[in-house]
Design an enzyme around this catalytic site. Structure first.
Site, PDB file in Angstrom:
ATOM      1  N   ARG A  74       0.851  -1.197   0.000  1.00 27.73           N
ATOM      2  CA  ARG A  74       0.000   0.000   0.000  1.00 27.73           C
ATOM      3  C   ARG A  74       0.889   1.252   0.000  1.00 27.73           C
ATOM      4  O   ARG A  74       0.638   2.220  -0.688  1.00 27.73           O
ATOM      5  CB  ARG A  74      -0.953   0.022   1.200  1.00 27.73           C
ATOM      6  CG  ARG A  74      -1.660   1.354   1.332  1.00 27.73           C
ATOM      7  CD  ARG A  74      -2.895   1.385   2.219  1.00 27.73           C
ATOM      8  NE  ARG A  74      -2.984   0.428   3.267  1.00 27.73           N
ATOM      9  CZ  ARG A  74      -2.359   0.531   4.469  1.00 27.73           C
ATOM     10  NH1 ARG A  74      -1.624   1.593   4.732  1.00 27.73           N
ATOM     11  NH2 ARG A  74      -2.489  -0.408   5.366  1.00 27.73           N
TER      12      ARG A  74
ATOM     13  N   ASP B 257      -6.001  20.555 -12.223  1.00 26.13           N
ATOM     14  CA  ASP B 257      -6.387  19.288 -12.851  1.00 26.13           C
ATOM     15  C   ASP B 257      -6.004  19.396 -14.331  1.00 26.13           C
ATOM     16  O   ASP B 257      -6.628  20.119 -15.107  1.00 26.13           O
ATOM     17  CB  ASP B 257      -7.893  19.074 -12.661  1.00 26.13           C
ATOM     18  CG  ASP B 257      -8.378  17.745 -13.235  1.00 26.13           C
ATOM     19  OD1 ASP B 257      -7.709  17.197 -14.129  1.00 26.13           O
ATOM     20  OD2 ASP B 257      -9.447  17.277 -12.812  1.00 26.13           O
TER      21      ASP B 257
ATOM     22  N   LYS C 167      -7.292   8.698 -18.423  1.00 27.92           N
ATOM     23  CA  LYS C 167      -7.591   9.340 -19.698  1.00 27.92           C
ATOM     24  C   LYS C 167      -6.381   9.272 -20.642  1.00 27.92           C
ATOM     25  O   LYS C 167      -5.954   8.199 -20.994  1.00 27.92           O
ATOM     26  CB  LYS C 167      -8.073  10.758 -19.428  1.00 27.92           C
ATOM     27  CG  LYS C 167      -9.182  10.832 -18.360  1.00 27.92           C
ATOM     28  CD  LYS C 167     -10.397  10.063 -18.819  1.00 27.92           C
ATOM     29  CE  LYS C 167     -11.613  10.102 -17.913  1.00 27.92           C
ATOM     30  NZ  LYS C 167     -11.503   9.882 -16.517  1.00 27.92           N
TER      31      LYS C 167
ATOM     32  N   TYR D   2     -15.421  18.846 -13.948  1.00 24.30           N
ATOM     33  CA  TYR D   2     -15.924  17.470 -14.079  1.00 24.30           C
ATOM     34  C   TYR D   2     -17.008  17.258 -13.008  1.00 24.30           C
ATOM     35  O   TYR D   2     -16.824  17.626 -11.849  1.00 24.30           O
ATOM     36  CB  TYR D   2     -14.765  16.487 -13.905  1.00 24.30           C
ATOM     37  CG  TYR D   2     -15.230  15.057 -13.737  1.00 24.30           C
ATOM     38  CD1 TYR D   2     -16.107  14.480 -14.655  1.00 24.30           C
ATOM     39  CD2 TYR D   2     -14.821  14.289 -12.653  1.00 24.30           C
ATOM     40  CE1 TYR D   2     -16.565  13.173 -14.495  1.00 24.30           C
ATOM     41  CE2 TYR D   2     -15.262  12.976 -12.492  1.00 24.30           C
ATOM     42  CZ  TYR D   2     -16.137  12.439 -13.413  1.00 24.30           C
ATOM     43  OH  TYR D   2     -16.594  11.150 -13.252  1.00 24.30           O
TER      44      TYR D   2
END
Ligand code: P1T
Length: 380
Positions: A46, A170, A195, A98
């Site tokens: 992790r 972003d 993306k 978004y």
């Protein structure tokens, strides 16, 4: 090294144990320790995994950053940034975002005592009107999702520095190939790696890139403590996808321009959003801060009828009707009912997300097939 060379090599060396040229998928949750705390840099996956570390280094280099952190989704990476804040803090952000980001800000973090101001950022000076002693962060997308607003990163960075605010950008729609916000004064760059960076619509992932050591330490702590970390298989897939990022982006931009120019004069189209047009608001800023204008295009229809948009979206044969963007394949999306459905109608319409708005993610297919597809669907 130049971008295309970094995309292929950064963060990657032949595997020291076998000589494997491609970074192996270290499919392990934990690592051997010789004695408690004595290990080879990896303890529990992790916190750190070698496949992910290679990708984090590669992404950091592509954004001109010292540090990279990969998350299990773009939303996971935004969540980590917001967790830098404390109850009572305020964030200034844009009026076109978004839908998932808007939903997280208003439906999750508002309950934790954070306040978000959704403002028109096309003129960066508007930000100053909303700064008060509780303001801690400016959050922006540019180009925005889905109306391609262009926000002046350098001007925002100046305001952020003046008022000691964190500027987080972003950069999903541009990708690191078209735009590097850290070089323009931003503190943190965020990507939905899902993306353009991944590029093949087969992975969900997010990333943060930054230079400031203190911020990195805080974010790395949140990353490990909250646990939105991606697995090694997904890290491998992105490392593989990223090797062609520069080539793909060139083709996305080339196809995007041809399609935008075709749509510009189409009699059924009302408003067309693509930052490469000289009459697009802030086109000059796009020219200054981006290498090219990308393959994301939105348009609304004359008469503004949702059923017309639905008919077009469902008639496409090469474009696939689906959420997401940035993959090699072309997608069409109806923001009002899909990606931006969680934004109240009045607010989304204010930003231009009307019932007939359609968003294209122009892929890298042969552009003549994409044009033929649009022609037949617009006439359906
Ligand atoms: O889907 P995820 O990897 O969690 O990324 C979220 C996200 C963050 N920022 C921007 C600008 C985005 O576009 C997205 C995800 N967007 C879509 C799924 C979409 O179709 O617009």
């Amino acid at each position: 090294m130049k971008f295309g060379t970094k995309a292929i090599h950064a963060g990657q060396v032949p595997d020291p144990s076998t000589g494997a040229v491609m970074t192996p998928i270290y499919q392990t949750s934990t690592f051997w320790q010789e004695s408690p705390g004595k290990h080879q840099g990896y303890a529990y996956a992790r916190g750190k995994n070698p496949t992910r570390s290679a990708l984090e280094k590669c992404l950091a280099e592509l954004e001109g950053a010292k540090y990279g952190l990969c998350f299990s989704s773009g939303m996971g990476s935004i969540d980590a940034i917001v967790k830098l804040l404390r109850p009572g803090d305020e964030v200034i952000t844009g009026d076109d975002l978004y839908g998932g980001t808007y939903r997280m800000f208003t439906k999750v973090f508002a309950h934790f005592g954070l306040k978000f101001h959704f403002i028109d950022m096309k003129d960066a000076n508007n930000i100053k009107k909303h700064v008060n002693d509780k303001t801690k962060m400016i959050w922006l997308e540019t180009p925005t999702n889905p109306t391609m607003q262009i926000i002046d990163i350098e001007a925002c960075a100046k305001i952020a520095k003046e008022h000691k605010l964190i500027l987080a950008v972003d950069n999903t729609f541009a990708s690191p190939y078209l735009q590097n916000p850290l070089a323009l004064g931003a503190d943190i760059v965020m990507h939905s790696v899902t993306k353009y960076i991944g590029g093949h619509s087969d992975v969900i992932m997010g990333a943060l890139c930054l230079n400031d050591e203190k911020l990195y330490t805080e974010l790395a702590f949140i990353h490990n403590s909250c646990g939105a970390t991606p697995g090694p298989m997904d890290s491998f897939l992105v490392l593989r996808g990223i090797k062609t990022l520069h080539i793909r982006m060139e083709r996305h931009c080339y196809n995007g321009r041809i399609i935008a120019e075709y749509l510009k004069t189409h009699p059924k189209i009302d408003r067309l959003y693509w930052p490469g047009f000289p009459d697009h608001p802030n086109h000059a800023i796009a020219k200054k801060q981006m290498k090219d204008f990308g393959g994301m295009i939105s348009f609304s229809l004359k008469g503004n009828k949702q059923e017309d948009a639905f008919r077009i979206a469902s008639s496409m044969k090469v474009f696939t009707l689906a959420e997401s963007l940035g993959g090699v394949e072309s997608l069409i999306n109806h923001p009002a009912t899909m990606t931006h459905a969680s934004i109240p109608k009045a607010e989304r319409e204010h930003a231009g997300v009307v019932d007939s708005l359609l968003r294209l993610s122009v892929g890298i297919e042969d552009v003549s097939d994409l044009l033929d597809d649009l022609k037949q669907a617009l006439n359906a």
